[in-house]
Design a protein around this motif. Sequence first.
Motif, PDB file in Angstrom:
ATOM      1  N   VAL A 179      -1.629  80.060 104.498  1.00  0.00           N
ATOM      2  CA  VAL A 179      -1.935  80.932 105.657  1.00  0.00           C
ATOM      3  C   VAL A 179      -1.880  82.454 105.396  1.00  0.00           C
ATOM      4  CG1 VAL A 179      -2.182  80.866 108.183  1.00  0.00           C
ATOM      5  CG2 VAL A 179      -1.104  78.724 106.904  1.00  0.00           C
ATOM      6  N   ILE A 180      -3.371  82.943 105.627  1.00  0.00           N
ATOM      7  CA  ILE A 180      -3.381  84.291 105.289  1.00  0.00           C
ATOM      8  C   ILE A 180      -3.979  85.003 106.697  1.00  0.00           C
ATOM      9  CG2 ILE A 180      -5.678  84.199 104.203  1.00  0.00           C
ATOM     10  CD1 ILE A 180      -4.405  86.366 102.115  1.00  0.00           C
ATOM     11  N   CYS A 181      -3.676  86.234 106.845  1.00  0.00           N
ATOM     12  CA  CYS A 181      -4.479  87.032 107.942  1.00  0.00           C
ATOM     13  C   CYS A 181      -4.573  88.534 107.100  1.00  0.00           C
ATOM     14  CB  CYS A 181      -3.526  87.128 109.037  1.00  0.00           C
ATOM     15  SG  CYS A 181      -2.052  87.803 108.968  1.00  0.00           S
ATOM     16  N   LYS A 192     -10.703  79.242 104.295  1.00  0.00           N
ATOM     17  CA  LYS A 192     -11.629  78.671 105.464  1.00  0.00           C
ATOM     18  C   LYS A 192     -11.170  79.356 106.665  1.00  0.00           C
ATOM     19  CE  LYS A 192     -12.528  74.328 107.792  1.00  0.00           C
ATOM     20  NZ  LYS A 192     -11.919  72.714 108.138  1.00  0.00           N
ATOM     21  N   ASN A 193     -12.070  79.788 107.537  1.00  0.00           N
ATOM     22  CA  ASN A 193     -11.684  80.551 108.737  1.00  0.00           C
ATOM     23  C   ASN A 193     -11.423  79.751 109.930  1.00  0.00           C
ATOM     24  OD1 ASN A 193     -13.418  83.014 111.022  1.00  0.00           O
ATOM     25  ND2 ASN A 193     -11.300  83.179 110.130  1.00  0.00           N
ATOM     26  N   ILE A 194     -10.286  79.965 110.530  1.00  0.00           N
ATOM     27  CA  ILE A 194      -9.533  79.305 111.255  1.00  0.00           C
ATOM     28  C   ILE A 194      -9.137  80.288 112.446  1.00  0.00           C
ATOM     29  CG2 ILE A 194      -8.174  77.401 112.495  1.00  0.00           C
ATOM     30  CD1 ILE A 194     -10.095  75.949 110.598  1.00  0.00           C
ATOM     31  N   PRO A 195      -9.491  80.838 113.130  1.00  0.00           N
ATOM     32  CA  PRO A 195      -8.841  82.107 113.990  1.00  0.00           C
ATOM     33  C   PRO A 195      -7.539  81.516 114.520  1.00  0.00           C
ATOM     34  CG  PRO A 195     -11.209  81.966 114.434  1.00  0.00           C
ATOM     35  CD  PRO A 195     -10.748  80.602 113.700  1.00  0.00           C
ATOM     36  N   GLU A 204      -6.110  77.126  91.076  1.00  0.00           N
ATOM     37  CA  GLU A 204      -5.855  75.524  91.283  1.00  0.00           C
ATOM     38  C   GLU A 204      -6.488  75.038  92.777  1.00  0.00           C
ATOM     39  OE1 GLU A 204      -1.681  75.407  91.687  1.00  0.00           O
ATOM     40  OE2 GLU A 204      -1.312  76.771  89.784  1.00  0.00           O
ATOM     41  N   PRO A 205      -6.558  73.742  92.719  1.00  0.00           N
ATOM     42  CA  PRO A 205      -7.253  73.273  94.072  1.00  0.00           C
ATOM     43  C   PRO A 205      -6.185  73.462  95.379  1.00  0.00           C
ATOM     44  CG  PRO A 205      -6.983  71.603  92.483  1.00  0.00           C
ATOM     45  CD  PRO A 205      -6.345  72.739  91.856  1.00  0.00           C
ATOM     46  N   LEU A 206      -6.464  74.114  96.360  1.00  0.00           N
ATOM     47  CA  LEU A 206      -5.640  74.367  97.402  1.00  0.00           C
ATOM     48  C   LEU A 206      -6.453  74.668  98.585  1.00  0.00           C
ATOM     49  CD1 LEU A 206      -5.469  77.741  97.926  1.00  0.00           C
ATOM     50  CD2 LEU A 206      -4.174  77.775  95.940  1.00  0.00           C
ATOM     51  N   THR A 207      -5.200  74.521  99.721  1.00  0.00           N
ATOM     52  CA  THR A 207      -6.211  74.702 100.903  1.00  0.00           C
ATOM     53  C   THR A 207      -5.613  76.062 101.568  1.00  0.00           C
ATOM     54  OG1 THR A 207      -5.966  72.230 101.542  1.00  0.00           O
ATOM     55  CG2 THR A 207      -6.145  73.693 103.281  1.00  0.00           C
ATOM     56  N   LEU A 208      -6.528  76.987 101.548  1.00  0.00           N
ATOM     57  CA  LEU A 208      -6.302  78.279 102.233  1.00  0.00           C
ATOM     58  C   LEU A 208      -6.777  78.514 103.627  1.00  0.00           C
ATOM     59  CD1 LEU A 208      -5.099  81.176 101.863  1.00  0.00           C
ATOM     60  CD2 LEU A 208      -6.916  81.794 100.624  1.00  0.00           C
ATOM     61  N   LEU A 209      -6.084  79.050 104.594  1.00  0.00           N
ATOM     62  CA  LEU A 209      -6.621  79.099 105.956  1.00  0.00           C
ATOM     63  C   LEU A 209      -6.535  80.596 106.253  1.00  0.00           C
ATOM     64  CD1 LEU A 209      -5.215  76.201 108.097  1.00  0.00           C
ATOM     65  CD2 LEU A 209      -7.487  76.116 106.882  1.00  0.00           C
ATOM     66  N   ASP A 210      -7.742  81.354 106.388  1.00  0.00           N
ATOM     67  CA  ASP A 210      -7.716  82.742 106.827  1.00  0.00           C
ATOM     68  C   ASP A 210      -7.635  82.637 108.440  1.00  0.00           C
ATOM     69  OD1 ASP A 210      -8.622  85.170 107.455  1.00  0.00           O
ATOM     70  OD2 ASP A 210      -9.548  85.375 105.733  1.00  0.00           O
ATOM     71  N   VAL A 211      -6.661  83.265 108.984  1.00  0.00           N
ATOM     72  CA  VAL A 211      -6.533  83.133 110.675  1.00  0.00           C
ATOM     73  C   VAL A 211      -6.979  84.387 111.187  1.00  0.00           C
ATOM     74  CG1 VAL A 211      -4.956  81.252 110.624  1.00  0.00           C
ATOM     75  CG2 VAL A 211      -4.052  83.720 110.552  1.00  0.00           C
ATOM     76  N   ARG A 212      -7.725  85.129 110.604  1.00  0.00           N
ATOM     77  CA  ARG A 212      -8.194  86.349 111.196  1.00  0.00           C
ATOM     78  C   ARG A 212      -9.298  86.079 112.026  1.00  0.00           C
ATOM     79  NH1 ARG A 212      -9.746  90.141 106.739  1.00  0.00           N
ATOM     80  NH2 ARG A 212     -10.371  88.082 105.487  1.00  0.00           N
ATOM     81  N   VAL A 218      -5.956  77.646 115.762  1.00  0.00           N
ATOM     82  CA  VAL A 218      -5.084  77.100 114.840  1.00  0.00           C
ATOM     83  C   VAL A 218      -4.579  75.651 115.423  1.00  0.00           C
ATOM     84  CG1 VAL A 218      -3.044  77.972 114.669  1.00  0.00           C
ATOM     85  CG2 VAL A 218      -4.196  77.826 112.702  1.00  0.00           C
ATOM     86  N   ASN A 219      -4.254  75.762 116.651  1.00  0.00           N
ATOM     87  CA  ASN A 219      -3.524  74.565 117.300  1.00  0.00           C
ATOM     88  C   ASN A 219      -4.558  73.074 117.108  1.00  0.00           C
ATOM     89  OD1 ASN A 219      -1.314  73.404 118.242  1.00  0.00           O
ATOM     90  ND2 ASN A 219      -1.741  73.959 120.334  1.00  0.00           N
ATOM     91  N   SER A 220      -5.605  73.419 117.093  1.00  0.00           N
ATOM     92  CA  SER A 220      -6.678  72.164 117.076  1.00  0.00           C
ATOM     93  C   SER A 220      -7.009  72.050 115.484  1.00  0.00           C
ATOM     94  CB  SER A 220      -7.747  72.416 117.769  1.00  0.00           C
ATOM     95  OG  SER A 220      -8.305  73.669 117.318  1.00  0.00           O
TER      96      SER A 220
END
Length: 104
Positions: free
Chosen positions: A64-66, A44-47, A22-30, A51-53
């Motif tokens: 959000v995944i790590c 999308k990689n946002i360490p 499905e269309p979704l927003t997934l942030l990888d914070v590694r 992430v605060n910015s």
Amino acid sequence: MFGFFNKVASISVKELQEKINEPLTLLDVRTPNEYRSGHIKKAKNIPLNKVNSYKGNSNDLIYVICQSGMRSKKAAKVLQKNGFKVVNVRGGMSQWTGQIQGGK
């Protein structure tokens, strides 16, 4: 469900796998190195330290995944505090059994 003092919502890796087409927003914070070693195609990689910015659409539900679920939980709390609707992925990449890709 999403309030200022509410705890962060979470789903299992299996539940994410069911939604991944499905269309979704997934942030990888590694870290960028961890991300390059293998990530979910849509992620999308946002360490965590950046992430605060994050400047996404505050109407979107953000997953959000790590690696294990600890950093993503911290990131989810930061994002939630910044007005985003967030879902933490419990278990992280260490439990992900779907397709992954390397590189950027």
